[in-house]
Design a protein around this motif. Sequence first.
Motif, short mmCIF file in Angstrom:
data_model
loop_
_atom_site.label_atom_id
_atom_site.label_comp_id
_atom_site.label_asym_id
_atom_site.label_seq_id
_atom_site.Cartn_x
_atom_site.Cartn_y
_atom_site.Cartn_z
N PRO A 68 74.03 -10.46 72.63
CA PRO A 68 75.29 -10.36 71.86
C PRO A 68 75.07 -10.42 70.36
CG PRO A 68 75.48 -11.95 73.66
CD PRO A 68 74.03 -11.61 73.54
N ASN A 69 75.90 -9.67 69.64
CA ASN A 69 75.89 -9.67 68.18
C ASN A 69 74.54 -9.24 67.60
OD1 ASN A 69 78.58 -10.65 68.14
ND2 ASN A 69 77.86 -12.75 68.30
N SER A 70 73.93 -8.23 68.20
CA SER A 70 72.62 -7.77 67.74
C SER A 70 72.73 -7.06 66.40
CB SER A 70 72.00 -6.80 68.76
OG SER A 70 71.55 -7.50 69.90
N GLN A 71 71.86 -7.49 65.47
CA GLN A 71 71.75 -6.84 64.17
C GLN A 71 70.25 -6.61 63.91
OE1 GLN A 71 74.83 -7.98 61.16
NE2 GLN A 71 74.76 -9.96 62.20
N PHE A 72 69.84 -5.35 64.05
CA PHE A 72 68.42 -5.00 63.99
C PHE A 72 67.97 -4.78 62.55
CE2 PHE A 72 69.81 -3.91 68.23
CZ PHE A 72 68.76 -4.36 69.02
N PHE A 73 66.81 -5.37 62.23
CA PHE A 73 66.31 -5.27 60.86
C PHE A 73 64.86 -4.82 60.78
CE2 PHE A 73 66.07 -9.73 62.27
CZ PHE A 73 64.71 -9.97 62.16
N ASP A 74 64.14 -4.75 61.92
CA ASP A 74 62.74 -4.33 61.88
C ASP A 74 62.32 -3.85 63.26
OD1 ASP A 74 60.04 -3.92 61.50
OD2 ASP A 74 59.60 -5.91 60.72
N GLY A 75 62.37 -2.53 63.48
CA GLY A 75 62.04 -2.02 64.81
C GLY A 75 62.96 -2.63 65.83
N GLY A 76 62.38 -3.30 66.84
CA GLY A 76 63.21 -3.93 67.86
C GLY A 76 63.57 -5.37 67.57
N GLN A 77 63.29 -5.85 66.38
CA GLN A 77 63.57 -7.25 66.05
C GLN A 77 64.95 -7.38 65.42
OE1 GLN A 77 60.20 -8.89 63.89
NE2 GLN A 77 58.90 -8.70 65.69
N ALA A 78 65.71 -8.34 65.93
CA ALA A 78 67.12 -8.44 65.55
C ALA A 78 67.58 -9.90 65.56
CB ALA A 78 67.98 -7.64 66.52
N PHE A 79 68.64 -10.16 64.82
CA PHE A 79 69.41 -11.38 65.02
C PHE A 79 70.26 -11.18 66.27
CE2 PHE A 79 69.25 -11.24 60.25
CZ PHE A 79 68.59 -12.45 60.04
N HIS A 80 70.31 -12.15 67.15
CA HIS A 80 71.28 -12.10 68.27
C HIS A 80 71.37 -13.47 68.91
CE1 HIS A 80 68.48 -12.17 71.76
NE2 HIS A 80 67.67 -11.47 70.99
N SER A 81 72.43 -13.68 69.66
CA SER A 81 72.64 -14.99 70.28
C SER A 81 71.94 -15.08 71.63
CB SER A 81 74.13 -15.28 70.44
OG SER A 81 74.68 -14.50 71.48
N ILE A 82 71.69 -16.32 72.03
CA ILE A 82 71.17 -16.61 73.37
C ILE A 82 72.04 -17.71 73.97
CG2 ILE A 82 68.80 -15.89 72.92
CD1 ILE A 82 68.10 -18.87 72.56
N SER A 83 71.98 -17.84 75.28
CA SER A 83 72.80 -18.84 75.96
C SER A 83 72.09 -20.18 76.08
CB SER A 83 73.20 -18.34 77.35
OG SER A 83 72.04 -18.06 78.12
N GLY A 84 70.76 -20.19 75.95
CA GLY A 84 70.01 -21.44 76.07
C GLY A 84 69.78 -22.10 74.73
N SER A 85 68.91 -23.10 74.73
CA SER A 85 68.61 -23.85 73.51
C SER A 85 67.76 -23.03 72.55
CB SER A 85 67.87 -25.14 73.86
OG SER A 85 67.38 -25.78 72.70
N VAL A 86 68.14 -23.01 71.27
CA VAL A 86 67.33 -22.31 70.27
C VAL A 86 66.08 -23.12 69.93
CG1 VAL A 86 69.22 -21.03 69.22
CG2 VAL A 86 68.64 -23.30 68.34
N TRP A 87 65.97 -24.33 70.45
CA TRP A 87 64.77 -25.13 70.21
C TRP A 87 63.79 -25.05 71.38
CZ3 TRP A 87 69.67 -27.20 68.95
CH2 TRP A 87 69.90 -27.35 67.59
N SER A 88 64.10 -24.26 72.40
CA SER A 88 63.24 -24.22 73.57
C SER A 88 61.95 -23.46 73.26
CB SER A 88 63.96 -23.57 74.76
OG SER A 88 64.36 -22.25 74.44
N PRO A 89 60.79 -24.03 73.57
CA PRO A 89 59.52 -23.35 73.34
C PRO A 89 59.27 -22.33 74.44
CG PRO A 89 59.16 -25.52 74.31
CD PRO A 89 60.63 -25.39 74.09
N PRO A 90 58.34 -21.37 74.25
CA PRO A 90 57.54 -21.21 73.04
C PRO A 90 58.19 -20.31 71.99
CG PRO A 90 56.76 -19.71 74.72
CD PRO A 90 57.86 -20.51 75.36
N GLY A 91 59.24 -19.57 72.32
CA GLY A 91 59.90 -18.70 71.35
C GLY A 91 60.27 -17.37 71.96
#
Length: 225
Positions: free
Chosen positions: A168-191
Motif C-alpha cells: 500500500p501507498n507505494s512511491q517508487f524512487f529507484d528501480g523497484g525500491q519504494a516507500f510503502h507500508s507493511i502490516s508487521g513490525s518495522v523493527w523486525s529483522p533482518p529487513g
Amino acid sequence: MRAGAALGLAGTLLPLTVALAPPARAASCTTSTGPYQRQVEAFLGRPVDGRQSAADCRATRDFQTRHGISPNIGYAGPVTWGVMSIMKAQKAAGSTPNKAGDCPTNKGRIACVDLTRQLSWIQDGKKLVMGPVPVRTGRDGYETRRGLKQIYWRNKNHVSTIYDVPMPNSQFFDGGQAFHSISGSVWSPPGSHGCVNMRPGDSQKYWELLRTGDDVFVYGRKPGT
C-alpha cells in the motif's frame, strides 16, 4: 508512449519487498543469561543485575514476539539488543533528525532516509515537515541503494509482481525500491528486499505529502549490512 510513462510501467516489474510471516508463537523461556543481559534489562525497565530471571525472560520474550525476532525464547542476544539499539537511536533523534546536516536541505521538499538509524523524515528546506518515523530498509545482500533519487511513479494499491503481496501507498524512487507500508513490525529483522517499509499511518502521510518528482536522499549504512 512518453519516456516518463514507460519508466513508470517498467517499475511495475521490479518492486521488491518482503512477505512477513505471522508473529512467532511464544516459546518456552530460556534460563540462560545473554551477552546483552544488562542492556536489555535497562531497555525493558527491569532491575539491572545482569542475571536472567523468569520475569526478565518473559519481558524479553514478549518484546521478541511483538517485533518478529526468532527464536523468541527470551535470550538477551545480539539480534534483540540490535533492534533495541536502533529504537534508542530513533528516540534520541527527537525533533532534529538532520542535526548533523547529512541530508541536503537546499533542494526544497525532500524525503530523507537514514539507513544507520533506520529513520525517515520529510523536509522543505530547513523546515521539518514530518517525522522522523521508523522504517525498515533492505537486508544484507538487498540493501536500499544510497544517493540522491526522485520519486518517479506512485501506486496507492500496488501488489508486488515478485512476491504477490500488497504494497500500500507505494512511491517508487529507484528501480523497484519504494516507500510503502507493511502490516508487521518495522523493527523486525533482518529487513526488506530493498524497499523502505513503513507503518501504515506513516506511509499514508508520506503519500499525502510527496509527489512525483520530489527528491529522496538515502545515506548511511544499515547495521548488519
